[in-house]
Motif scaffolding. Structure first.
Motif, mmCIF file in Angstrom:
data_model
loop_
_atom_site.group_PDB
_atom_site.id
_atom_site.type_symbol
_atom_site.label_atom_id
_atom_site.label_comp_id
_atom_site.label_asym_id
_atom_site.label_seq_id
_atom_site.Cartn_x
_atom_site.Cartn_y
_atom_site.Cartn_z
ATOM 1 N N SER A 577 0.821 -1.200 0.000
ATOM 2 C CA SER A 577 0.000 0.000 0.000
ATOM 3 C C SER A 577 0.859 1.255 0.000
ATOM 4 O O SER A 577 0.433 2.307 -0.457
ATOM 5 C CB SER A 577 -0.933 -0.005 1.211
ATOM 6 N N ASP A 578 2.090 1.188 0.531
ATOM 7 C CA ASP A 578 2.969 2.341 0.569
ATOM 8 C C ASP A 578 3.943 2.353 -0.597
ATOM 9 O O ASP A 578 4.883 3.144 -0.617
ATOM 10 C CB ASP A 578 3.749 2.357 1.889
ATOM 11 N N GLY A 579 3.717 1.499 -1.567
ATOM 12 C CA GLY A 579 4.612 1.416 -2.713
ATOM 13 C C GLY A 579 5.745 0.439 -2.525
ATOM 14 O O GLY A 579 6.476 0.143 -3.476
ATOM 15 N N ALA A 580 5.926 -0.059 -1.308
ATOM 16 C CA ALA A 580 7.001 -1.015 -1.036
ATOM 17 C C ALA A 580 6.517 -2.424 -1.369
ATOM 18 O O ALA A 580 5.597 -2.930 -0.744
ATOM 19 C CB ALA A 580 7.430 -0.934 0.423
ATOM 20 N N VAL A 581 7.128 -3.042 -2.361
ATOM 21 C CA VAL A 581 6.764 -4.402 -2.759
ATOM 22 C C VAL A 581 7.709 -5.357 -2.044
ATOM 23 O O VAL A 581 8.926 -5.310 -2.245
ATOM 24 C CB VAL A 581 6.865 -4.585 -4.285
ATOM 25 N N ARG A 582 7.140 -6.222 -1.209
ATOM 26 C CA ARG A 582 7.936 -7.101 -0.359
ATOM 27 C C ARG A 582 7.823 -8.551 -0.811
ATOM 28 O O ARG A 582 6.827 -8.946 -1.413
ATOM 29 C CB ARG A 582 7.479 -6.984 1.097
ATOM 30 N N THR A 583 8.821 -9.341 -0.467
ATOM 31 C CA THR A 583 8.730 -10.778 -0.728
ATOM 32 C C THR A 583 7.982 -11.441 0.417
ATOM 33 O O THR A 583 8.281 -11.162 1.587
ATOM 34 C CB THR A 583 10.110 -11.427 -0.900
ATOM 35 N N PRO A 584 6.993 -12.291 0.125
ATOM 36 C CA PRO A 584 6.245 -12.949 1.198
ATOM 37 C C PRO A 584 6.981 -14.123 1.818
ATOM 38 O O PRO A 584 6.532 -14.689 2.796
ATOM 39 C CB PRO A 584 4.977 -13.424 0.480
ATOM 40 N N MET A 585 8.120 -14.507 1.215
ATOM 41 C CA MET A 585 8.860 -15.657 1.718
ATOM 42 C C MET A 585 10.362 -15.399 1.620
ATOM 43 O O MET A 585 10.801 -14.594 0.802
ATOM 44 C CB MET A 585 8.494 -16.928 0.930
ATOM 45 N N PRO A 586 11.173 -16.086 2.458
ATOM 46 C CA PRO A 586 12.618 -15.975 2.309
ATOM 47 C C PRO A 586 13.077 -16.760 1.094
ATOM 48 O O PRO A 586 12.416 -17.709 0.664
ATOM 49 C CB PRO A 586 13.149 -16.604 3.612
ATOM 50 N N GLY A 587 14.199 -16.368 0.516
ATOM 51 C CA GLY A 587 14.711 -17.090 -0.644
ATOM 52 C C GLY A 587 15.874 -16.367 -1.276
ATOM 53 O O GLY A 587 16.541 -15.542 -0.636
ATOM 54 N N VAL A 588 16.108 -16.678 -2.549
ATOM 55 C CA VAL A 588 17.206 -16.078 -3.305
ATOM 56 C C VAL A 588 16.629 -15.423 -4.550
ATOM 57 O O VAL A 588 15.831 -16.020 -5.273
ATOM 58 C CB VAL A 588 18.255 -17.139 -3.704
ATOM 59 N N VAL A 589 17.016 -14.192 -4.815
ATOM 60 C CA VAL A 589 16.566 -13.478 -6.004
ATOM 61 C C VAL A 589 17.261 -14.076 -7.226
ATOM 62 O O VAL A 589 18.491 -14.114 -7.289
ATOM 63 C CB VAL A 589 16.875 -11.974 -5.906
ATOM 64 N N VAL A 590 16.482 -14.558 -8.192
ATOM 65 C CA VAL A 590 17.060 -15.171 -9.391
ATOM 66 C C VAL A 590 16.737 -14.388 -10.656
ATOM 67 O O VAL A 590 17.186 -14.750 -11.746
ATOM 68 C CB VAL A 590 16.592 -16.634 -9.560
ATOM 69 N N GLY A 591 15.980 -13.316 -10.521
ATOM 70 C CA GLY A 591 15.677 -12.510 -11.691
ATOM 71 C C GLY A 591 15.064 -11.179 -11.301
ATOM 72 O O GLY A 591 14.211 -11.121 -10.421
ATOM 73 N N VAL A 592 15.530 -10.090 -11.951
ATOM 74 C CA VAL A 592 14.980 -8.753 -11.724
ATOM 75 C C VAL A 592 14.751 -8.124 -13.098
ATOM 76 O O VAL A 592 15.602 -7.394 -13.616
ATOM 77 C CB VAL A 592 15.920 -7.872 -10.875
ATOM 78 N N PRO A 593 13.608 -8.410 -13.735
ATOM 79 C CA PRO A 593 13.376 -7.940 -15.099
ATOM 80 C C PRO A 593 12.941 -6.482 -15.214
ATOM 81 O O PRO A 593 12.651 -6.022 -16.310
ATOM 82 C CB PRO A 593 12.280 -8.874 -15.600
ATOM 83 N N CYS A 594 12.896 -5.733 -14.098
ATOM 84 C CA CYS A 594 12.525 -4.321 -14.161
ATOM 85 C C CYS A 594 13.733 -3.463 -13.833
ATOM 86 O O CYS A 594 14.753 -3.960 -13.352
ATOM 87 C CB CYS A 594 11.381 -4.020 -13.194
ATOM 88 N N GLU A 595 13.625 -2.170 -14.067
ATOM 89 C CA GLU A 595 14.728 -1.261 -13.774
ATOM 90 C C GLU A 595 14.159 0.072 -13.311
ATOM 91 O O GLU A 595 13.014 0.423 -13.629
ATOM 92 C CB GLU A 595 15.621 -1.076 -14.992
ATOM 93 N N PRO A 596 14.950 0.859 -12.555
ATOM 94 C CA PRO A 596 14.464 2.142 -12.048
ATOM 95 C C PRO A 596 13.999 3.054 -13.184
ATOM 96 O O PRO A 596 14.617 3.130 -14.248
ATOM 97 C CB PRO A 596 15.691 2.724 -11.336
#
Length: 648
Positions: A577-596
């Motif tokens: 709701s505040d614009g912060a997109v959080r991960t609902p689970m612990p893990g390892v980031v394997v892909g970030v297809p977006c950019e600032p």
């Protein structure tokens, strides 16, 4: 027989292996990570060894730590269980080099079967049917494109070093291929350290049938019949049974013969599983060989009366197989379901946590990570238990398993129990007309039970005593199992769950129960407090279990967990709701297809997090602009950690 075995695993399989060791008077040593200190699988061990921090790669996947633990505790054998290092040839080699016995096939066999291209080549040479496919594994999209053209679409891309369906991608035409290859290569590199792929012809809606084999060092190979494993979600098995239903005698004989023929050609030693897919015309094709004990081995034990772990120990010690083929008989039917700590309401994402109160059914076989309570850490596979029902026939076994699911209590942990109960009641499952796409098709349908479960839970909460800071209006009070006071005044309660308010009102109260109305219907509620402190009863025809909590109520209704909070509870507007997109689970980031600075639409993919062997896609909750990235590929993240910040 080994004198002392190091069990290089955790949870229910470690406890399963330990049980056979105790029966055979074999000492065993248990290992644990920091997260598993005090876990149930450590009980009864002659020694326990802390092998590292909580992350699996620093503990259960640390070969040096595992072998060192075995040597330091005077073990003469190592049992890998399944998962973790169980199909890692380096572990088998290191154990053998250390002068210990590895309970499983040798390193050469494990390595050959772990390479799908090599396994395919060896099994084809043994006369086992294989699908048309790539001759060599590669990361090259151009080579795979040429292979796909030769094979014909659709094709399936398989990581050469993968297993359990992880990283596989179905490609229907050339336009899809480049992106699918890139994604599968990335997953292969991240999950297996090898991004090479094979392309194979894709069989639409196949059955998945596997054959349990055993070989010894004296050249003997036998089968222990087949298992049906078609009920899968995202290529991960969730229900297995033996024997396979609706399988002709001719096809069954050919399958068993192909598995034995393949194992004999490999000189296979130990427990192994030859997996096949079966098309609609009864033709079968080799899929892979699992060089370990399978999760679903209990159904084979139930129909044969044999202890497969005992067979593993004896064969590893150089003994011949305990029985020849003609003496191995199958009787009756057995069905197993896997109980996972996962949330079916949110894409089956992992739901680690702590089970505060557990009651397993007493009339079926239970293989569980813990008994009365226990933790499911977020670092490992979320399977909590397996329920295994046997009967004289399939209908009897299935009915017994459905009753067992209804009778299982897990309070404090979100699980798939409700989903399993619904799946086993599905007409196609009841009739044994299953395929590997059935579960995914069922879960893709709209799910009506979410609101129903919340309404039922709210109604059931009327039977749980009020708290000191109660959300009740009206003096309803508690009731017990003996009788209900028909003169008690009426009342109502407003609770919050899933972002919605739920009001329940008592319309009447008599000896048949509380007659409760919610926004979704009217129900008769029965219940009371048991000797174990849990409240149980029925709401309508559905069983429920619950407890009051500091913030409201914890109700499990029909296997679905519902947390009901007092009306004053503020959920804060959701995960973003505040614009912060959080991960609902612990893990390892394997892909970030977006950019600032990029504009994204609601539902567009932002980040891919791998957790508990599954790829979880984190999407934009609303249309906006990427203001800030707080993660990069390779980052380890914890539950609730901010990954991306969006501007509306």
């Amino acid at each position: 027989m080994p004198k002392r075995v190091l069990i290089a695993n955790r949870g229910e399989i470690a406890r399963r292996i330990a049980r056979t060791c105790r029966r055979l008077d074999v000492d065993y040593v248990a290992v644990h990570s920091a997260a598993d200190a005090g876990a149930a699988h450590l009980a009864g061990a002659v020694d326990t060894v802390h092998i590292g921090p909580s992350p699996a790669r620093e503990s259960y996947l640390d070969i040096g730590a595992v072998v060192g633990a075995a040597l330091s505790t005077d073990c003469d054998a190592v049992h890998p269980g399944y998962g973790f290092l169980s199909e890692n040839p380096e572990l088998a080699a290191r154990v053998t080099e250390a002068g210990l016995v590895y309970i499983g096939p040798d390193a050469v066999t494990i390595e050959a079967m772990g390479d799908k291209a090599r396994a395919r080549e060896l099994l084809a040479a043994a006369g086992v049917p294989v699908l048309p496919g790539s001759e060599h594994a590669t990361e090259s999209a151009e080579v795979l494109l040429a292979d796909a053209r030769r094979i014909g679409y659709p094709v399936i891309l398989k990581p050469v070093a993968g297993g359990g369906g992880k990283g596989m991608r179905v490609v229907h035409d050339e336009a899809e291929l480049p992106e699918a290859v890139a994604e599968a290569v990335r997953l292969g590199r991240a999950g297996f350290g090898d991004g090479r792929l094979l392309a194979e012809g894709y069989v639409a809606a196949p059955r998945h049938i596997e054959v349990q084999v055993f070989g010894d060092r004296h050249g003997n190979v036998v089968h222990l019949f087949e298992r049906e494993c078609s009920l899968q979600r995202r290529h991960q098995k969730i229900v297995e049974e033996a024997p396979a239903p609706n399988l002709s005698a001719t096809t069954r004989h050919a399958l068993l013969d192909a598995a034995v023929r393949g194992a004999t050609a490999l000189g296979y030693v130990g427990a192994g599983t030859f997996e096949f897919i079966l098309d609609g015309e009864g033709r079968f094709f080799f899929l892979e060989v699992n060089t370990r004990l399978q999760v679903e081995h209990p159904v084979t034990e139930e129909i044969t009366g044999l202890d497969l772990v005992e067979w593993q120990l004896r064969v590893a010690d150089g003994e011949p197989l305990p029985l020849p083929q003609w003496r191995i008989q199958a009787t009756g039917h057995a069905i197993e379901c896997r109980v996972y700590a996962e949330d079916p309401e949110h894409g089956f994402r992992s739901a680690p946590g702590h089970a505060e109160a557990v009651r397993w059914p007493s009339d079926v076989r239970v293989e569980a990570a813990f008994d009365e309570s226990g933790a499911v850490p977020g670092f490992y596979d979320p399977m909590v238990a397996k329920l295994v029902a046997a009967g004289g026939n399939r209908a009897e076994a299935l009915a017994r398993l459905r009753t067992a699911i209804e009778g299982t209590t897990l309070v404090g942990l979100t699980t798939n129990l409700g989903f399993l109960g619904e799946l086993l009641a599905e007409p196609r499952v009841v009739d044994g007309r299953v395929d590997t796409h059935l579960v995914d098709a069922l879960t893709a349908r709209p799910v009506p039970h979410r609101r129903t479960s919340q309404a039922l839970a709210c109604a059931a909460a009327m039977a749980v005593p009020e708290l000191p800071a109660s959300p009740w209006t009206g003096a309803v009070g508690a009731f017990d199992r003996a009788a209900l006071d028909p003169e008690a005044p009426l009342g109502r309660i407003t609770l919050r769950s899933g972002g919605r308010d739920h009001e329940a009102r008592i319309l009447a109260r008599d000896r048949s129960g509380l007659h409760v109305e919610t926004g979704d219907g009217r129900f008769t509620v029965l219940g009371g407090r048991g000797d174990d402190g849990l409240f149980r009863g029925t709401v309508g025809t559905t069983r429920w279990t619950g407890l009051p909590t500091a913030g409201g109520y914890e109700i499990v209704v029909g296997g679905h967990r519902v947390a009901l909070a007092r009306r004053t509870f503020d959920e804060g507007g959701g995960e973003a709701s505040d614009g912060a997109v959080r991960t609902p689970m612990p893990g390892v980031v394997v892909g970030v297809p977006c950019e600032p600075g990029a504009r994204v639409e609601a539902g567009e993919l932002l980040v891919v997090v791998e957790a508990m062997k599954m790829e979880n896609r984190i999407a934009a909750p609303f249309t906006g602009t990427v203001d800030r990235l707080s993660c990069v590929t390779g980052d380890s993240v914890t539950a609730g950690q901010v990954l991306v910040t969006l501007k509306p």
